[in-house]
Design an enzyme around this catalytic site. Structure first.
Site, PDB file in Angstrom:
ATOM      1  N   GLY A  90      -1.432   5.151  10.051  1.00  0.00           N
ATOM      2  CA  GLY A  90      -0.257   5.528  10.321  1.00  0.00           C
ATOM      3  C   GLY A  90       0.848   4.325  10.719  1.00  0.00           C
ATOM      4  O   GLY A  90       0.843   4.053  11.908  1.00  0.00           O
ATOM      5  N   GLU A 105      -8.953 -11.240   6.242  1.00  0.00           N
ATOM      6  CA  GLU A 105     -10.169 -10.943   5.436  1.00  0.00           C
ATOM      7  C   GLU A 105      -9.911  -9.629   4.998  1.00  0.00           C
ATOM      8  O   GLU A 105     -10.497  -9.346   4.045  1.00  0.00           O
ATOM      9  CB  GLU A 105     -11.320 -10.949   6.557  1.00  0.00           C
ATOM     10  CG  GLU A 105     -12.654 -11.344   5.908  1.00  0.00           C
ATOM     11  CD  GLU A 105     -13.756 -11.908   6.836  1.00  0.00           C
ATOM     12  OE1 GLU A 105     -14.532 -11.168   6.976  1.00  0.00           O
ATOM     13  OE2 GLU A 105     -13.310 -12.931   7.721  1.00  0.00           O
ATOM     14  N   GLU A 108       8.525  -7.757  -2.757  1.00  0.00           N
ATOM     15  CA  GLU A 108       9.516  -8.532  -2.666  1.00  0.00           C
ATOM     16  C   GLU A 108       9.249  -8.955  -1.004  1.00  0.00           C
ATOM     17  O   GLU A 108       9.612 -10.312  -0.856  1.00  0.00           O
ATOM     18  CB  GLU A 108      10.920  -7.490  -2.501  1.00  0.00           C
ATOM     19  CG  GLU A 108      11.137  -7.311  -3.814  1.00  0.00           C
ATOM     20  CD  GLU A 108      10.270  -6.279  -4.556  1.00  0.00           C
ATOM     21  OE1 GLU A 108       9.538  -5.473  -3.986  1.00  0.00           O
ATOM     22  OE2 GLU A 108      10.194  -6.642  -5.839  1.00  0.00           O
TER      23      GLU A 108
END
Lengths: 365, 388
Positions: B126, B243, B372
């Site tokens: 979320g 990572e 972008e």
């Protein structure tokens, strides 16, 4: 499995790169253009003193006995400053061919003399290969390794006839050469000659791939500087996303060309006869990155990018040339295409590093 | 540089292959974005966990094998080679798990990691909100401290797997007077809490792969705060994030797709009148291999104590555009048949899962930070171009 360079290798690259950055500037490149020979003799003797000429020559023959992965970062550094002198080709391509010929007990009365001369820094050897129409800096070479059919010939300068061809890149000095392929100058022939020519092509393509990566970095650096300094609408043009994204696209291509070039260097070092795929991939990826760099970096320089005065041309024009020398994208992609269609091609994620990865599985059945 | 696997690595590969061969379901599982498929995938997570193959990089105390990143890459190669199911608990095991291990208290680790590893608790994420997408620091969903609890009010959106998942983790504004990346905290919330409403959102393929989550006076114990109050942003951006970025899409996934692409090309290539097709296939194969090489390079650097470089910022753009090209090329090879959605095993045999992959590939350049945004990050943080 360890895909890193050693600290020694990285330190050596740092040292050479910083020497190159101070010695080979846009100004000194332009002053070479104004000379007859186009080379800086003082710089060349400096390079020789650093041991570059003998780096890849086995210790038994009087060299330093280092490998291709030890040199590949230096080749990249030479590209980054757009070094005009053909040092990378000499160290990575023509000298190893001389060594191969000598190693296999081939050659003629002259070969030992030529190798010794190269190691001593007294002689320069230029290389002609059927895939390239011209020889770069042929006029400053003393000896030539040239091919005709499967044969490879070691020919002194006196027996070569030259015709100058003008390159778009003022740092390149092209000549088409011809010679009389007489028996006494032939050093390899038949299958052996063909195999040596193939490994030479791979070394040449790899040498260009590494330089193309360096050239791309060089172009990016200049473009970042220019777009940070140049202001329009009251701010740096590099603050505009449209400009940022052109350069970010180049950065992505360069980042992903590098490991491919390093893998090819490793493969040429340990298994030169099975390096076609790795080398073609490297050349194709590096050329694609460098051609994109040339286009995008010219674009972000605006009208300046289209001028003789702008130093960017030193890099872009080299990229145009090296991207196509030693096999263009079509040639190298075609080699990969043929490989992909082979019934015995090792395809799939478990074969990134070839069959070596599954030896035990096969043993285990 | 030594590009040969060690004896131990080869043995590890053999062991993984043997286990996967014996356990990977022979039938294709239904999509995990259906109720039935979700449970089938949960069952697969349980099977993986029983064999200790759920998350090989985790320490053994959490059911892992303490593998390094090279071994993880080997496992992933075998995983995709075996055609094993996608990981329904990806949000948990790749995103939340490592963060818990780094920032969680011993009690939190004991509470959450085993249940995550066993597949008993599947996680949704979320992050985004209606007004906090690319601009994640604009998060408004509030979590107000009330004694030993937080009271959550607000809304999350584009929560992957939230429709069938058990828990959600995310960033919430715990300091109502804060702005931007200050005053945010990372909270773990059970999706069956009172006051939680999950509204499924159908994805391009018609299945509810993500959802909106509405929080209406949802109470969670302060125990569910991961890291310090107000440290949510820092945790989300922490070094470990690199990572995780590296592990988000393993190269094997694309290499396996390219192997199938080459097979499709061998079968259909001669029927396709498209002079570009050959170079597209070659390009896909090269790019997948380049991505693998780059990941091996990064993994090697990290294994030998080095730090991650510029490639970490570039990888999202590279793999997502490659994934598009792979699937566009497959669609070209299928020609007019490409639009057919396979329904039966016979149709899958004929058409593969290319169409579904093609649709999913559309999302690659969008999620986890649009390409972008990624280009801005590369330009500013890697190249050092001016922000304004």
């Amino acid at each position: 499995m360890n895909f890193t360079f050693t600290q020694d290798q990285l330190d050596f690259q740092d040292a050479i790169a910083s020497m190159l950055r101070s010695e080979v500037t846009a100004d000194t490149v332009r002053s070479r253009w104004a000379t007859t020979a186009g080379v800086d003799e003082r710089f060349l003797s400096q390079v020789h003193e650093l041991g570059l000429n003998s780096m890849l020559v086995p210790e038994a023959l009087g060299g330093l006995g280092l490998g291709v992965t030890d040199f590949i970062l230096l080749a990249e550094a030479c590209g980054e400053v757009a070094l005009p002198e053909p040092i990378v080709e000499s160290v990575m391509v023509s000298t190893p061919l001389l060594v191969d010929i000598l190693d296999q007990g081939l050659g003629n009365a002259d070969i030992q003399k030529v190798v010794d001369g190269v190691l001593a820094g007294d002689l320069r050897v230029s290389l002609g290969h059927a895939i390239n129409p011209c020889i770069n800096y042929a006029d400053s070479a003393d000896w030539f390794l040239v091919s005709e059919g499967d044969g490879i010939y070691l020919v002194p300068k006196e027996a070569i006839s030259f015709k100058a061809r003008k390159s778009v890149d003022p740092s390149r000095r092209l000549f088409s050469v011809s010679f009389d392929p007489r028996d006494h100058v032939r050093v390899a022939d038949g299958d052996v000659g063909a195999r040596l020519q193939r490994s030479t092509l791979n070394r040449g393509a790899l040498a260009n791939a590494a330089q193309l990566v360096g050239l791309s970095r060089g172009m990016l650096d200049q473009s970042v500087r220019y777009t940070t300094d140049r202001e329009q609408f009251g701010r740096a043009i590099g603050a505009n996303q449209a400009v940022k994204h052109l350069l970010a696209d180049v950065a992505v291509q360069v980042e992903y060309a590098k490991p491919v070039v390093y893998r090819a260097a490793y493969t040429v070092g340990v298994s030169p006869n099975r390096a076609d795929f790795a080398v073609s991939h490297a050349k194709s990826a590096a050329a694609r990155a460098a051609l994109m760099a040339s286009r995008h970096c010219t674009q972000v320089h605006g009208a300046m990018g289209y001028t003789w005065e702008c130093d960017l041309q030193i890099w872009t024009k080299r990229a145009w040339a090296l991207a196509r020398e030693w096999g263009d994208e079509g040639f190298h992609n075609n080699r990969i295409h043929e490989w992909l269609l082979r019934k015995d091609a090792l395809l799939g994620p478990e074969f990134t590093f070839g069959r070596g990865s599954i030896t035990d599985l096969e043993k285990a059945g | 540089m030594d590009l040969v696997y060690t004896q131990a690595q080869q043995t590890f590969r053999a062991e993984a292959r043997k286990w996967l061969t014996a356990h990977v379901p022979s039938e294709r599982l239904p999509s995990f974005d259906t109720a039935e498929g979700f449970e089938a995938h949960r069952q697969w997570e349980r099977t993986l966990a029983k064999g200790n193959w759920g998350m090989v990089t985790w320490p053994t105390e959490f059911g892992g094998r303490g593998c390094n990143l090279i071994e993880w890459l080997i496992f992933e190669e075998e995983y995709y080679r075996a055609g094993a199911p996608l990981r329904v608990n990806q949000n948990g095991i790749f995103l939340l798990g490592p963060t818990l291990m780094e920032y969680g208290t011993p009690e939190q680790k004991a509470r959450f990691i085993p249940a995550m590893a066993s597949g008993d608790e599947i996680w949704a994420q979320g992050w985004s909100e209606p007004n906090a997408g690319s601009d994640m620091a604009a998060i408004r969903c509030r979590a107000d401290r009330d004694g030993d609890e937080f009271v959550i009010n607000g809304q999350k959106i584009w929560s992957t797997r939230a429709v069938y998942a058990d828990w959600v983790f995310g960033l919430f504004r715990t300091d109502p007077d804060s702005s931007r990346h200050h005053g945010l905290s990372k909270l773990l919330v059970p999706l069956n809490s009172e006051g939680v409403t999950v509204r499924p959102i159908e994805q391009l393929n018609g299945l509810p792969g993500f959802a909106e989550i509405f929080f209406d006076d949802v109470r969670v114990p302060a125990f569910n705060l991961l890291g310090g109050e107000g440290e949510g942003w820092r945790i989300a951006m922490a070094t470990a994030g690199f990572e995780r970025g590296l592990m988000l899409r393993s190269p094997a996934r694309f290499q396996q797709a390219c192997k199938r692409l080459v097979q499709l090309y061998r079968e259909n290539g001669s029927d396709v009148i498209n002079p570009q097709i050959e170079s597209a296939v070659v390009r896909c194969y090269m790019d997948a291999e380049a991505y693998a090489l780059s990941t091996y390079q990064t993994a090697s650097k990290l294994c030998s104590g080095g730090t991650i470089g510029a490639e970490a910022s570039c990888n999202k753009i590279f793999w997502s555009e490659m994934d598009l090209l792979i699937h566009e090329t497959a669609m070209d090879l299928l020609g007019a048949r490409a639009e057919i959605e396979p329904q039966t095993a016979a149709e899958f045999a004929e058409l593969g899962a290319w169409l579904d992959g093609f649709m999913f590939a559309q999302s690659g350049p969008i999620y986890a930070g649009t390409n972008e945004i990624q280009r801005n990050i590369i330009a500013e943080r890697v190249l050092g171009m001016p922000r304004k």
